[in-house]
Motif scaffolding. Structure first.
Motif, PDB file in Angstrom:
ATOM      1  N   UNK A  61       0.820  -1.225   0.000  1.00  0.00           N
ATOM      2  CA  UNK A  61       0.000   0.000   0.000  1.00  0.00           C
ATOM      3  C   UNK A  61       0.848   1.268   0.000  1.00  0.00           C
ATOM      4  N   UNK A  62       2.082   1.158   0.471  1.00  0.00           N
ATOM      5  CA  UNK A  62       2.944   2.327   0.584  1.00  0.00           C
ATOM      6  C   UNK A  62       3.767   2.582  -0.676  1.00  0.00           C
ATOM      7  N   UNK A  63       3.684   1.690  -1.638  1.00  0.00           N
ATOM      8  CA  UNK A  63       4.467   1.826  -2.870  1.00  0.00           C
ATOM      9  C   UNK A  63       3.809   2.863  -3.781  1.00  0.00           C
ATOM     10  N   UNK A  64       4.615   3.819  -4.232  1.00  0.00           N
ATOM     11  CA  UNK A  64       4.113   4.889  -5.100  1.00  0.00           C
ATOM     12  C   UNK A  64       4.891   4.998  -6.418  1.00  0.00           C
ATOM     13  N   UNK A  65       6.030   4.309  -6.483  1.00  0.00           N
ATOM     14  CA  UNK A  65       6.882   4.383  -7.678  1.00  0.00           C
ATOM     15  C   UNK A  65       7.228   2.980  -8.167  1.00  0.00           C
ATOM     16  N   UNK A  66       7.443   2.867  -9.459  1.00  0.00           N
ATOM     17  CA  UNK A  66       7.778   1.582 -10.068  1.00  0.00           C
ATOM     18  C   UNK A  66       9.072   1.029  -9.467  1.00  0.00           C
ATOM     19  N   UNK A  67      10.076   1.883  -9.235  1.00  0.00           N
ATOM     20  CA  UNK A  67      11.350   1.378  -8.690  1.00  0.00           C
ATOM     21  C   UNK A  67      11.154   0.759  -7.305  1.00  0.00           C
ATOM     22  N   UNK A  68      10.174   1.232  -6.543  1.00  0.00           N
ATOM     23  CA  UNK A  68       9.889   0.625  -5.233  1.00  0.00           C
ATOM     24  C   UNK A  68       9.299  -0.777  -5.414  1.00  0.00           C
ATOM     25  N   UNK A  69       8.484  -0.942  -6.434  1.00  0.00           N
ATOM     26  CA  UNK A  69       7.913  -2.251  -6.746  1.00  0.00           C
ATOM     27  C   UNK A  69       9.015  -3.217  -7.160  1.00  0.00           C
ATOM     28  N   UNK A  70       9.936  -2.747  -8.004  1.00  0.00           N
ATOM     29  CA  UNK A  70      11.059  -3.578  -8.456  1.00  0.00           C
ATOM     30  C   UNK A  70      11.914  -3.996  -7.265  1.00  0.00           C
ATOM     31  N   UNK A  71      12.216  -3.048  -6.387  1.00  0.00           N
ATOM     32  CA  UNK A  71      13.035  -3.347  -5.204  1.00  0.00           C
ATOM     33  C   UNK A  71      12.340  -4.362  -4.300  1.00  0.00           C
ATOM     34  N   UNK A  72      11.045  -4.208  -4.119  1.00  0.00           N
ATOM     35  CA  UNK A  72      10.291  -5.137  -3.274  1.00  0.00           C
ATOM     36  C   UNK A  72      10.284  -6.549  -3.826  1.00  0.00           C
ATOM     37  N   UNK A  73      10.059  -6.675  -5.124  1.00  0.00           N
ATOM     38  CA  UNK A  73      10.058  -7.997  -5.756  1.00  0.00           C
ATOM     39  C   UNK A  73      11.452  -8.613  -5.679  1.00  0.00           C
ATOM     40  N   UNK A  74      12.487  -7.816  -5.914  1.00  0.00           N
ATOM     41  CA  UNK A  74      13.864  -8.300  -5.836  1.00  0.00           C
ATOM     42  C   UNK A  74      14.158  -8.836  -4.438  1.00  0.00           C
ATOM     43  N   UNK A  75      13.749  -8.093  -3.427  1.00  0.00           N
ATOM     44  CA  UNK A  75      13.973  -8.512  -2.044  1.00  0.00           C
ATOM     45  C   UNK A  75      13.254  -9.837  -1.740  1.00  0.00           C
ATOM     46  N   UNK A  76      12.016  -9.965  -2.205  1.00  0.00           N
ATOM     47  CA  UNK A  76      11.265 -11.212  -1.995  1.00  0.00           C
ATOM     48  C   UNK A  76      11.925 -12.387  -2.697  1.00  0.00           C
ATOM     49  N   UNK A  77      12.426 -12.152  -3.910  1.00  0.00           N
ATOM     50  CA  UNK A  77      13.087 -13.234  -4.646  1.00  0.00           C
ATOM     51  C   UNK A  77      14.400 -13.645  -3.989  1.00  0.00           C
TER      52      UNK A  77
END
Length: 87
Positions: A61-77
């Protein structure tokens, strides 16, 4: 050469939003891309399916930018990879 995480995330966002992938960059904000809260939920589902991970709704819910989404997915992977190595 396999696609990077970034390329795959950009493709998922573009496909979900039905916009050209060239218009989605890591610096793009969800607002710029016309992504509302319902769209972001659909993107989360598609990302979970694409990467076979579970994304925490509260953090997302706190993600506002695409790069934050990329970083989050990278961290999960990375966490998923580490967990599979330990078992």
């Amino acid at each position: 050469m396999p696609e990077t995480i970034e390329e795959r995330v950009l493709k998922v966002i573009a496909k979900t939003q039905r916009i050209p992938v060239e218009t989605v960059t890591p610096q793009s904000s969800f607002e710029e891309l016309g992504i509302d809260s319902m769209d972001s939920i659909n993107i989360l589902f598609d990302l979970e399916s694409e990467f076979e991970v579970e994304i925490d709704d509260e953090q997302a819910r706190h993600i506002r930018y695409v790069h934050e989404m990329i970083a989050g997915v990278t961290k999960l992977l990375e966490a998923k990879e580490k967990a599979s190595q330990e078992s």
